[in-house]
Design an enzyme around this catalytic site. Structure first.
Site, PDB file in Angstrom:
ATOM      1  N   GLU A 139       0.831  -1.204   0.000  1.00 41.08           N
ATOM      2  CA  GLU A 139       0.000   0.000   0.000  1.00 41.08           C
ATOM      3  C   GLU A 139       0.866   1.254   0.000  1.00 41.08           C
ATOM      4  O   GLU A 139       0.596   2.231  -0.699  1.00 41.08           O
ATOM      5  CB  GLU A 139      -0.904   0.025   1.250  1.00 41.08           C
ATOM      6  CG  GLU A 139      -1.872  -1.143   1.360  1.00 41.08           C
ATOM      7  CD  GLU A 139      -1.306  -2.357   2.079  1.00 41.08           C
ATOM      8  OE1 GLU A 139      -0.074  -2.612   1.975  1.00 41.08           O
ATOM      9  OE2 GLU A 139      -2.079  -3.052   2.741  1.00 41.08           O
ATOM     10  N   CYS A 157      -2.004  -2.949   7.291  1.00 38.28           N
ATOM     11  CA  CYS A 157      -1.436  -2.829   8.635  1.00 38.28           C
ATOM     12  C   CYS A 157      -1.644  -1.403   9.169  1.00 38.28           C
ATOM     13  O   CYS A 157      -2.039  -0.495   8.431  1.00 38.28           O
ATOM     14  CB  CYS A 157       0.045  -3.193   8.622  1.00 38.28           C
ATOM     15  SG  CYS A 157       1.117  -1.877   8.025  1.00 38.28           S
TER      16      CYS A 157
HETATM   17  O1  LIG Z   1      -0.896  -4.368   4.881  1.00 40.77           O
HETATM   18  C1  LIG Z   1       0.090  -5.074   4.648  1.00 40.77           C
HETATM   19  C2  LIG Z   1       0.579  -6.022   5.556  1.00 40.77           C
HETATM   20  C3  LIG Z   1       1.732  -6.692   5.229  1.00 40.77           C
HETATM   21  N1  LIG Z   1       2.368  -6.454   4.048  1.00 40.77           N
HETATM   22  C4  LIG Z   1       3.601  -7.151   3.723  1.00 40.77           C
HETATM   23  C5  LIG Z   1       4.781  -6.719   4.531  1.00 40.77           C
HETATM   24  C6  LIG Z   1       5.646  -7.959   4.498  1.00 40.77           C
HETATM   25  O2  LIG Z   1       6.425  -7.948   3.294  1.00 40.77           O
HETATM   26  C7  LIG Z   1       4.660  -9.103   4.411  1.00 40.77           C
HETATM   27  C8  LIG Z   1       4.444  -9.819   5.719  1.00 40.77           C
HETATM   28  O3  LIG Z   1       4.110  -8.925   6.729  1.00 40.77           O
HETATM   29  O4  LIG Z   1       3.434  -8.531   3.974  1.00 40.77           O
HETATM   30  C9  LIG Z   1       1.868  -5.556   3.138  1.00 40.77           C
HETATM   31  O5  LIG Z   1       2.429  -5.350   2.065  1.00 40.77           O
HETATM   32  N2  LIG Z   1       0.734  -4.897   3.469  1.00 40.77           N
HETATM   33 ZN   LIG Z   2       1.369  -1.955   5.791  1.00 42.40          ZN
END
Ligand SMILES: O=c1ccn([C@H]2C[C@H](O)[C@@H](CO)O2)c(=O)[nH]1
Ligand SMILES: [Zn+2]
Length: 155
Positions: free
Chosen positions: A60, A91
């Site tokens: 994101e 997240c």
């Molecule tokens: O909202 C999120 C949550 C996690 N990840 C990625 C970060 C990491 O590379 C993997 C595991 O946490 O997922 C994202 O890209 N977006």
């Molecule tokens: Zn994130």
């Protein structure tokens, strides 16, 4: 804010395409994100990990940083997908980052890996169903840029 069926289909497909470029040798958890700008441009992002794990950037934020650093700062929708057959939600850090640039009522689509545009509302057994929420839905009572606008003389 509303999203036309055509733009909805475009950002969903773009999120799946973005997932292909995930760099995630440590987690093996691919994430793809796609934004549509106010002018209809699609901006894709994938997660980019680092051997120093804390340096990882989520999909994101990749998409938002790509867009903003190229001068695009108005957005109409975001779609996010992973390899998981459940809609995965951004997240906390990404929620705050999204809040910085996107309207509170902007649609956000959490797209399960088994989504197919043959069944845009999910299958009869409930699988493949997108969760559609908003910035406000993901981050209620948020702190944002407007909260730093102090009244005249308050400093
Ligand atoms: O909202 C999120 C949550 C996690 N990840 C990625 C970060 C990491 O590379 C993997 C595991 O946490 O997922 C994202 O890209 N977006
Ligand atoms: Zn994130």
């Amino acid at each position: 804010m509303s999203l036309t069926p055509h733009d909805r289909a475009r950002i969903i497909q773009s999120a799946f395409q973005a997932r292909e470029s995930a760099y995630c040798p440590y987690s093996n958890f691919r994430v793809g994100a796609a934004l549509i700008s106010a002018s209809g441009e699609i901006i894709k992002g994938a997660n980019v990990e680092n051997a120093s794990y804390g340096g990882t950037i989520c999909a994101e934020r990749t998409a938002l940083v790509k867009a903003v650093s190229e001068g695009t700062k108005s957005f109409a929708a975001l779609a996010v997908t992973t390899d998981v057959k459940a809609p995965i939600s951004p997240c906390g850090i990404c929620r705050q980052f999204i809040r910085e640039f996107c309207p509170l009522d902007m649609p956000i689509l959490l797209v399960p890996a088994d989504y197919t545009d043959e069944f845009p509302d999910g299958r009869e057994d409930g699988s493949g169903k997108i969760i559609q929420t908003t910035v406000e839905g993901l981050l209620p009572l948020s702190f944002g840029p407007g909260d730093l606008e102090l009244p005249r003389g308050a400093q």
